[in-house]
Scaffold this motif. Structure first.
Motif, PDB file in Angstrom:
ATOM      1  N   SER A 115       0.750  -1.170  -0.222  1.00  0.00           N
ATOM      2  CA  SER A 115      -0.096   0.193  -0.062  1.00  0.00           C
ATOM      3  C   SER A 115       0.873   1.228  -0.100  1.00  0.00           C
ATOM      4  O   SER A 115       0.450   2.364  -0.595  1.00  0.00           O
ATOM      5  N   LYS A 116       1.888   1.193   0.608  1.00  0.00           N
ATOM      6  CA  LYS A 116       2.938   2.508   0.641  1.00  0.00           C
ATOM      7  C   LYS A 116       3.512   2.655  -0.749  1.00  0.00           C
ATOM      8  O   LYS A 116       3.575   3.641  -1.237  1.00  0.00           O
ATOM      9  N   VAL A 117       3.766   1.661  -1.337  1.00  0.00           N
ATOM     10  CA  VAL A 117       4.426   1.774  -2.501  1.00  0.00           C
ATOM     11  C   VAL A 117       3.460   2.098  -3.650  1.00  0.00           C
ATOM     12  O   VAL A 117       3.573   3.215  -4.438  1.00  0.00           O
ATOM     13  N   GLU A 118       2.320   1.558  -3.553  1.00  0.00           N
ATOM     14  CA  GLU A 118       1.533   1.890  -4.167  1.00  0.00           C
ATOM     15  C   GLU A 118       1.065   3.734  -4.375  1.00  0.00           C
ATOM     16  O   GLU A 118       0.760   4.335  -5.303  1.00  0.00           O
ATOM     17  N   GLN A 119       0.987   4.058  -2.734  1.00  0.00           N
ATOM     18  CA  GLN A 119       0.832   5.378  -2.764  1.00  0.00           C
ATOM     19  C   GLN A 119       1.880   6.046  -3.381  1.00  0.00           C
ATOM     20  O   GLN A 119       1.821   7.323  -3.992  1.00  0.00           O
ATOM     21  N   ARG A 157      -4.637  -3.818  -8.863  1.00  0.00           N
ATOM     22  CA  ARG A 157      -4.228  -5.344  -8.678  1.00  0.00           C
ATOM     23  C   ARG A 157      -2.918  -5.671  -9.848  1.00  0.00           C
ATOM     24  O   ARG A 157      -1.931  -6.403  -9.575  1.00  0.00           O
ATOM     25  N   SER A 158      -2.933  -4.787 -10.773  1.00  0.00           N
ATOM     26  CA  SER A 158      -1.830  -5.247 -11.660  1.00  0.00           C
ATOM     27  C   SER A 158      -0.788  -4.408 -11.486  1.00  0.00           C
ATOM     28  O   SER A 158       0.229  -5.023 -11.791  1.00  0.00           O
ATOM     29  N   ALA A 159      -0.865  -3.361 -10.627  1.00  0.00           N
ATOM     30  CA  ALA A 159       0.268  -2.785 -10.168  1.00  0.00           C
ATOM     31  C   ALA A 159       0.972  -3.547  -9.263  1.00  0.00           C
ATOM     32  O   ALA A 159       2.288  -3.644  -9.077  1.00  0.00           O
ATOM     33  N   THR A 160       0.437  -4.616  -8.772  1.00  0.00           N
ATOM     34  CA  THR A 160       1.045  -5.532  -7.648  1.00  0.00           C
ATOM     35  C   THR A 160       2.240  -6.367  -8.364  1.00  0.00           C
ATOM     36  O   THR A 160       3.266  -6.594  -7.831  1.00  0.00           O
ATOM     37  N   ALA A 161       1.931  -6.642  -9.690  1.00  0.00           N
ATOM     38  CA  ALA A 161       3.003  -7.686 -10.415  1.00  0.00           C
ATOM     39  C   ALA A 161       4.316  -6.535 -10.615  1.00  0.00           C
ATOM     40  O   ALA A 161       5.461  -7.200 -10.581  1.00  0.00           O
ATOM     41  N   HIS A 162       4.007  -5.424 -10.926  1.00  0.00           N
ATOM     42  CA  HIS A 162       4.996  -4.217 -11.215  1.00  0.00           C
ATOM     43  C   HIS A 162       5.775  -4.105  -9.909  1.00  0.00           C
ATOM     44  O   HIS A 162       6.991  -4.027  -9.946  1.00  0.00           O
ATOM     45  N   ILE A 163       5.191  -3.883  -8.879  1.00  0.00           N
ATOM     46  CA  ILE A 163       5.754  -3.723  -7.504  1.00  0.00           C
ATOM     47  C   ILE A 163       6.768  -5.040  -7.195  1.00  0.00           C
ATOM     48  O   ILE A 163       7.566  -4.976  -6.580  1.00  0.00           O
ATOM     49  N   LEU A 164       6.153  -6.155  -7.256  1.00  0.00           N
ATOM     50  CA  LEU A 164       7.020  -7.400  -7.316  1.00  0.00           C
ATOM     51  C   LEU A 164       8.143  -7.587  -7.699  1.00  0.00           C
ATOM     52  O   LEU A 164       9.307  -7.715  -7.298  1.00  0.00           O
ATOM     53  N   ARG A 165       8.239  -7.304  -9.179  1.00  0.00           N
ATOM     54  CA  ARG A 165       9.454  -7.227 -10.184  1.00  0.00           C
ATOM     55  C   ARG A 165      10.429  -6.010  -9.540  1.00  0.00           C
ATOM     56  O   ARG A 165      11.667  -6.313  -9.770  1.00  0.00           O
ATOM     57  N   ALA A 166       9.743  -5.007  -9.454  1.00  0.00           N
ATOM     58  CA  ALA A 166      10.515  -3.708  -8.736  1.00  0.00           C
ATOM     59  C   ALA A 166      11.395  -4.350  -7.468  1.00  0.00           C
ATOM     60  O   ALA A 166      12.461  -3.673  -7.370  1.00  0.00           O
ATOM     61  N   PHE A 167      10.566  -4.933  -6.683  1.00  0.00           N
ATOM     62  CA  PHE A 167      11.212  -5.446  -5.527  1.00  0.00           C
ATOM     63  C   PHE A 167      12.473  -6.232  -5.639  1.00  0.00           C
ATOM     64  O   PHE A 167      13.681  -6.065  -5.242  1.00  0.00           O
ATOM     65  N   TYR A 168      12.105  -7.240  -6.639  1.00  0.00           N
ATOM     66  CA  TYR A 168      13.231  -8.117  -6.928  1.00  0.00           C
ATOM     67  C   TYR A 168      14.539  -7.345  -7.383  1.00  0.00           C
ATOM     68  O   TYR A 168      15.535  -7.628  -7.105  1.00  0.00           O
ATOM     69  N   ALA A 169      14.239  -6.659  -8.598  1.00  0.00           N
ATOM     70  CA  ALA A 169      15.153  -5.698  -9.105  1.00  0.00           C
ATOM     71  C   ALA A 169      16.239  -5.042  -8.146  1.00  0.00           C
ATOM     72  O   ALA A 169      17.384  -4.825  -8.378  1.00  0.00           O
ATOM     73  N   THR A 185      11.084 -16.490  -9.928  1.00  0.00           N
ATOM     74  CA  THR A 185       9.515 -16.835 -10.477  1.00  0.00           C
ATOM     75  C   THR A 185       8.951 -16.418  -8.919  1.00  0.00           C
ATOM     76  O   THR A 185       7.691 -16.587  -9.190  1.00  0.00           O
ATOM     77  N   ASP A 186       9.272 -16.102  -7.986  1.00  0.00           N
ATOM     78  CA  ASP A 186       8.422 -15.749  -6.694  1.00  0.00           C
ATOM     79  C   ASP A 186       7.880 -14.224  -6.939  1.00  0.00           C
ATOM     80  O   ASP A 186       7.159 -13.765  -6.068  1.00  0.00           O
ATOM     81  N   PHE A 187       8.580 -13.664  -8.020  1.00  0.00           N
ATOM     82  CA  PHE A 187       8.418 -11.943  -8.002  1.00  0.00           C
ATOM     83  C   PHE A 187       7.571 -11.768  -9.524  1.00  0.00           C
ATOM     84  O   PHE A 187       8.076 -10.827  -9.958  1.00  0.00           O
ATOM     85  N   GLY A 188       6.991 -12.586 -10.032  1.00  0.00           N
ATOM     86  CA  GLY A 188       6.134 -12.395 -11.041  1.00  0.00           C
ATOM     87  C   GLY A 188       6.915 -12.739 -12.431  1.00  0.00           C
ATOM     88  O   GLY A 188       6.478 -12.446 -13.574  1.00  0.00           O
TER      89      GLY A 188
END
Length: 197
Positions: A115-119, A157-169, A185-188
């Motif tokens: 939620s913080k990252v989405e904000q 919902r779709s931004a969650t996948a972007h956030i996961l990939r960004a977390f991994y990177a 593969t745990d990050f989209g």
């Protein structure tokens, strides 16, 4: 290499690269290298007549340690070699107090505050807004600014996948000096016959 050279007594380093990821890493780790005795870190970029020397130590000083700490997260969330483009880097640098949204992003997978990252992403697209989610921003943009569906940001919902990939990177960038690895593969990401997608 920079940290090793610094630990061996180097006081000034010049790194040759045209890659934004390298600059982000250099700014992120400047304080660590400086604490080990490094006085100046330069980056040579460009080719031919456009060659220039960028003083990383000066940039880091002007940006401040808190901004340099979150720079990998900011970079990966706005688009990098591993993530899609989302807003612009210049807009991200103008978000008020980005540290409050991204302070621990990329560190602990068990404590990702979506939620913080989405904000942060909402503030990136509409600075100063009271809106909290991308779904709220989509609703506002569609009804108040008459944007078409093609011009709307992604859903929450779709931004969650972007956030996961960004977390991994981000994790890959900030943990490059340790042996900490994550399964992509745990990050989209997924494995394909052509490799990792």
């Amino acid at each position: 290499h920079a940290l090793h050279a610094t630990s061996e007594g180097a006081k000034r380093l010049l790194i040759l690269s045209n890659d934004t990821d390298v600059m982000v890493i250099m700014l992120h780790f400047w304080s660590l290298c400086h604490a080990h005795g490094l006085e100046q870190m330069w980056m040579r970029c460009g080719v031919g007549d456009s060659i220039r020397f960028v003083p990383i130590h000066t940039m880091a000083s002007k940006m401040g340690a808190p901004m340099c700490k979150i720079l990998p997260a900011l970079h990966c969330l706005t688009g990098s070699d591993y993530t899609s483009k989302f807003g612009t880097k210049s807009a991200a640098l103008k978000v008020a107090d980005p540290e409050k949204y991204l302070e621990e992003f990329g560190c602990n997978i068990d404590d990702v505050n979506f939620s913080k990252v989405e904000q942060f992403l909402v503030q990136l697209l509409k600075p100063g807004t009271h809106l909290q989610t991308l779904d709220q921003l989509r609703y506002y943009m569609y009804y108040q600014t008459k944007k078409t569906f093609a011009d709307l940001p992604p859903t929450s919902r779709s931004a969650t996948a972007h956030i996961l990939r960004a977390f991994y990177a981000t994790h890959m960038l900030i943990c490059c000096l340790t042996n900490s690895t994550l399964d992509p593969t745990d990050f989209g990401f997924y494995k394909d016959t052509d490799g990792l997608m």
